[in-house]
Motif scaffolding. Structure first.
Motif, PDB file in Angstrom:
ATOM      1  N   SER A  21       0.981  -1.233  -0.152  1.00  0.00           N
ATOM      2  CA  SER A  21      -0.410  -0.291   0.143  1.00  0.00           C
ATOM      3  C   SER A  21       0.497   1.427   0.701  1.00  0.00           C
ATOM      4  N   PHE A  22       1.835   1.436   1.035  1.00  0.00           N
ATOM      5  CA  PHE A  22       2.708   2.281   1.152  1.00  0.00           C
ATOM      6  C   PHE A  22       3.746   2.038   1.809  1.00  0.00           C
ATOM      7  N   ASP A  23       4.664   3.102   1.755  1.00  0.00           N
ATOM      8  CA  ASP A  23       6.516   2.413   2.656  1.00  0.00           C
ATOM      9  C   ASP A  23       6.490   3.770   3.345  1.00  0.00           C
ATOM     10  N   ILE A  24       7.817   4.222   3.448  1.00  0.00           N
ATOM     11  CA  ILE A  24       7.892   5.394   4.929  1.00  0.00           C
ATOM     12  C   ILE A  24       7.903   6.035   3.756  1.00  0.00           C
ATOM     13  N   LYS A  25       8.989   5.556   2.931  1.00  0.00           N
ATOM     14  CA  LYS A  25       8.724   7.236   2.185  1.00  0.00           C
ATOM     15  C   LYS A  25       7.939   7.820   1.513  1.00  0.00           C
ATOM     16  N   ASP A  26       6.467   7.062   0.855  1.00  0.00           N
ATOM     17  CA  ASP A  26       5.423   7.416   1.094  1.00  0.00           C
ATOM     18  C   ASP A  26       4.772   8.142   1.742  1.00  0.00           C
ATOM     19  N   VAL A  27       5.314   8.439   3.178  1.00  0.00           N
ATOM     20  CA  VAL A  27       4.420   8.748   3.916  1.00  0.00           C
ATOM     21  C   VAL A  27       5.064  10.470   4.772  1.00  0.00           C
ATOM     22  N   CYS A  28       6.007  10.121   4.223  1.00  0.00           N
ATOM     23  CA  CYS A  28       7.098  11.287   4.380  1.00  0.00           C
ATOM     24  C   CYS A  28       7.422  12.171   3.072  1.00  0.00           C
ATOM     25  N   ASP A  29       7.073  11.692   2.186  1.00  0.00           N
ATOM     26  CA  ASP A  29       6.881  12.399   0.769  1.00  0.00           C
ATOM     27  C   ASP A  29       5.301  12.838   0.645  1.00  0.00           C
ATOM     28  N   LEU A  78       3.303  14.131   3.678  1.00  0.00           N
ATOM     29  CA  LEU A  78       4.097  14.794   4.396  1.00  0.00           C
ATOM     30  C   LEU A  78       4.365  15.991   3.990  1.00  0.00           C
ATOM     31  N   CYS A  79       5.654  15.836   3.626  1.00  0.00           N
ATOM     32  CA  CYS A  79       6.580  17.034   2.598  1.00  0.00           C
ATOM     33  C   CYS A  79       5.400  17.688   1.732  1.00  0.00           C
ATOM     34  N   GLU A  80       4.967  16.994   0.823  1.00  0.00           N
ATOM     35  CA  GLU A  80       4.100  18.143   0.347  1.00  0.00           C
ATOM     36  C   GLU A  80       2.387  18.668   0.889  1.00  0.00           C
ATOM     37  N   LYS A  81       2.391  18.416   1.657  1.00  0.00           N
ATOM     38  CA  LYS A  81       1.186  19.110   2.515  1.00  0.00           C
ATOM     39  C   LYS A  81       1.607  19.834   3.427  1.00  0.00           C
ATOM     40  N   LEU A  82       3.098  19.865   3.658  1.00  0.00           N
ATOM     41  CA  LEU A  82       3.634  20.904   4.449  1.00  0.00           C
ATOM     42  C   LEU A  82       4.078  22.324   3.324  1.00  0.00           C
ATOM     43  N   ILE A  83       4.605  21.753   2.285  1.00  0.00           N
ATOM     44  CA  ILE A  83       4.749  22.842   0.728  1.00  0.00           C
ATOM     45  C   ILE A  83       3.342  23.715   0.883  1.00  0.00           C
ATOM     46  N   TYR A  84       2.113  22.530   0.412  1.00  0.00           N
ATOM     47  CA  TYR A  84       1.288  23.259  -0.557  1.00  0.00           C
ATOM     48  C   TYR A  84       0.383  24.307   0.498  1.00  0.00           C
ATOM     49  N   ARG A  85       0.450  23.744   1.975  1.00  0.00           N
ATOM     50  CA  ARG A  85      -0.600  24.540   2.683  1.00  0.00           C
ATOM     51  C   ARG A  85       0.570  25.678   3.241  1.00  0.00           C
ATOM     52  N   HIS A  86       2.128  25.530   3.096  1.00  0.00           N
ATOM     53  CA  HIS A  86       3.078  27.144   3.596  1.00  0.00           C
ATOM     54  C   HIS A  86       3.335  28.180   2.491  1.00  0.00           C
ATOM     55  N   PRO A  87       2.426  28.780   1.434  1.00  0.00           N
ATOM     56  CA  PRO A  87       2.377  29.716   0.262  1.00  0.00           C
ATOM     57  C   PRO A  87       3.455  30.575   0.872  1.00  0.00           C
TER      58      PRO A  87
END
Length: 261
Positions: A82-90, A92-101
């Protein structure tokens, strides 16, 4: 403090240890998302306790325990494809970048309030995000924390008092309604009105930047210390609390207060 390379090496070591545990340990091998869930909740509360006590060594320990669970769930996800730790980190990073314009884009946020308002609006817009303002409040949150989060999310879209002083009229109104139902001894309505009164107090705490959960826990700990003092002193005197009058207990209680407990 360690370097970035050392931190990455430590995280890689943790992943290697998790792989070995999952392969070679009978207990770790049989765990599932469902079997870990209750332990994860317990570890979260243990971290909360360490933070409240401001015990840095225990905070470090409990963070490690919680990190283990994150890695564990990720390993199970990897095994399921389903996913691995890389997917979890990626993710999270995408969400943080999107929500901090205002950090990673061209937007401007003058203060933390603007950041919070932007955060909630972006959550509603993002693909797969919350469809409604309150959807992001977990149903399993403890009621007091849930009330605070509900009010905070409503505030971020403009649903709030114009002036925080106005909340005290609401508190007084809810208290009077509670008293009326207590006089009627209507059990069901007493509970409902007490909930409304408590909700208004939490609203007041939020408006005055008081964390109601932290405030209540401080009082819990204060009561525990003073009651333990009362109990220990009566035991040393060879007495039982059940045999004492309230006035006698109050005297020792006040003694505990004078000692700063």
């Amino acid at each position: 403090m360690s370097s970035k390379e050392e931190r990455l090496e430590a995280f890689g070591r943790l992943l290697d240890v998790m792989d070995e545990l999952r392969e070679k340990c009978p207990w770790d091998r049989k765990q599932t998302n469902e079997s870990l869930r209750a332990n994860t909740i317990e570890e979260t509360y243990e971290l909360s306790d360490a933070i409240i006590q401001n015990e840095q060594t225990n905070i470090k320990k409990e963070l490690g325990d919680l990190l283990l669970h994150i890695v564990f769930y990720s390993k199970i996800g990897e095994e399921k494809g389903s996913f691995d730790i890389k997917d979890v980190c990626d993710s999270l990073c995408e969400k943080l970048i999107y929500r901090h314009p205002h950090v990673f884009g061209d937007s401007v946020a003058e203060n933390s309030k603007k950041v919070e308002q932007s955060w909630e609006q972006l959550k509603l817009k993002e693909k797969g995000g919350n469809k409604t303002v309150l959807e992001g409040v977990p149903g399993s949150l403890p009621s007091l924390i849930k009330a605070y989060r509900i009010q905070d999310k409503a505030r971020n879209v403009g649903f709030d008092w114009e002036k925080r002083e106005q909340v005290w009229d609401k508190v007084e109104e809810e208290l009077n309604e509670l008293k009326e139902e207590i006089n009627r001894m209507n059990t069901d309505q007493m509970e409902a009105e007490f909930g409304d009164f408590l909700f208004s107090l939490i609203n007041a705490a939020r408006l005055y930047k008081i964390n109601p959960d932290n405030a209540l826990e401080r009082t819990n700990q204060k009561f525990i210390h003073r009651f333990n003092y009362l109990e220990e002193k009566t035991i040393r005197q060879g007495r039982s609390l059940k045999e004492m009058t309230l006035a006698e207990m109050d005297e020792i209680w006040d003694e505990a207060k004078r000692q700063g407990l």
